[in-house]
Design an enzyme around this catalytic site. Sequence first.
Site, PDB file in Angstrom:
ATOM      1  N   TYR A 116       0.858  -1.189   0.000  1.00  0.00           N
ATOM      2  CA  TYR A 116       0.000   0.000   0.000  1.00  0.00           C
ATOM      3  C   TYR A 116       0.893   1.238   0.000  1.00  0.00           C
ATOM      4  O   TYR A 116       1.878   1.319   0.745  1.00  0.00           O
ATOM      5  CB  TYR A 116      -0.904   0.034   1.248  1.00  0.00           C
ATOM      6  CG  TYR A 116      -1.734   1.299   1.351  1.00  0.00           C
ATOM      7  CD1 TYR A 116      -3.014   1.357   0.807  1.00  0.00           C
ATOM      8  CD2 TYR A 116      -1.234   2.446   1.976  1.00  0.00           C
ATOM      9  CE1 TYR A 116      -3.779   2.515   0.877  1.00  0.00           C
ATOM     10  CE2 TYR A 116      -1.982   3.607   2.048  1.00  0.00           C
ATOM     11  CZ  TYR A 116      -3.255   3.634   1.497  1.00  0.00           C
ATOM     12  OH  TYR A 116      -3.998   4.789   1.561  1.00  0.00           O
ATOM     13  N   GLU A 204      -3.513   7.544  -4.175  1.00  0.00           N
ATOM     14  CA  GLU A 204      -3.516   6.289  -3.417  1.00  0.00           C
ATOM     15  C   GLU A 204      -3.332   5.108  -4.368  1.00  0.00           C
ATOM     16  O   GLU A 204      -4.076   4.964  -5.336  1.00  0.00           O
ATOM     17  CB  GLU A 204      -4.825   6.128  -2.645  1.00  0.00           C
ATOM     18  CG  GLU A 204      -4.873   4.851  -1.803  1.00  0.00           C
ATOM     19  CD  GLU A 204      -6.201   4.666  -1.094  1.00  0.00           C
ATOM     20  OE1 GLU A 204      -6.203   4.495   0.136  1.00  0.00           O
ATOM     21  OE2 GLU A 204      -7.248   4.705  -1.785  1.00  0.00           O
TER      22      GLU A 204
END
Length: 439
Positions: A116, A204
């Site tokens: 992530y 993101e």
Amino acid sequence: MRIHEVASYELLNKYGVKTPVGIPATTAAEARQAAASLGGGIYVVKAQILAGGRGKGRFDTGFESGVHIVKTLDAVENVAAKMLGNKLITKQTGPKGLICNKVMITEMLSIKEEYYFAIVADRKSGSLCAIASREGGVNIEEVAERYPNAIKKVFISSAEGITDAGLSELVEALGLIGENRTQGKELIAKLYQVFTETDATQVEINPLVLTGDGRLLCGDAKLNFDANAAFRQPELFSQRDYSQENPHEVMADKAGLSYVGLDGNIGCLVNGAGLAMATMDLINTYNGKPANFLDVGGGASVESITEAFRIITSNPKVTAILVNIFGGIVSCNTIAEGIKGALQNVNVKIPLVIRLQGNHSEQAGQVLATLDTETPVIAIPDLDNAAKAAVCFLVFIVVGCSVSLAFQVALASYVQRLSTVHQLSARGFSHPTLDLSNL
């Protein structure tokens, strides 16, 4: 402002950030052609809506999931046909879902690891914050709650930009070594460039994937941009998908109004975000429910107020409108003229409660006194009492009274509760002129 995943891929590729090959399609036939151009024997069909949780969502037709892995061109075409033109419902869309007008056909990756990574604007520190975790491909909020130590944050000074030391901290947090470490630093530096040069508020990547052949790719991308930067990013903002937004909010945005739709019955037209919040709080205090947040701002005009009334009254749930203006930059007189003009252009059939105080409020009262309309209108100088009046209308209309009867009954009920009333006047369907100034 957000753009679809397939558009995010295109933007990232422009900056040299590697992603899977993704091809958009707006028909089932186009989806088949896209898959054929990719080659190979396994394809991923992904619904393009501006919300997360697509894989675990379901369409309003009952078709499960917005992400499918298939092995034939016929299957690609079949799945795309079941997605396109239907609404996908996920945890992030709410029960109504979002319409799927586009799908992306992408290659199937051989994934070795999932990470992530994100860059966001951190208001508390007044800087940018890069976030890295080895726990990719899952809900990062859940990771933060269960395993806070699994998340690394590096704050980035706007004066210095992202430093080599910061890059090293981030790739170390991701657990990248050797050539992958070098790839990781280059990729993060490019993502930072994307963020700063496109006026982004969020970049993101979840997951950031390491493939079996050693490539580091952005497997899924979520990019948000500052709406105030539209004038600087015309090409980027031309990709805005209005079909994914509340139609009332789209109308308001085009009219230069700040609007947020809510689930209540009392429409609100206010100047200033703080006053709008206070107005909604008062409505809630008296057991009413606001139908919207609408700030006309300091540049209110007849045109913008007309559009505001048009937006509010297009919601069939709204049973009354509360106008609350504190004259400062925009004078009450301007608002009153705007209301007068709006009522001539918009057929407002529901009761209107108006509270105007501040700059030129006396002149505003004179303008309101000349209103020639069948719209039930009450002008009340006190906000607390104005909120009570709006809720009174709601109560009587909800139980089945006509607007005219609700106006009369609610007004009578409201007047009985007032201890003092100043400069109060009203108009209704059955009352050509009802003077309450002596109460």
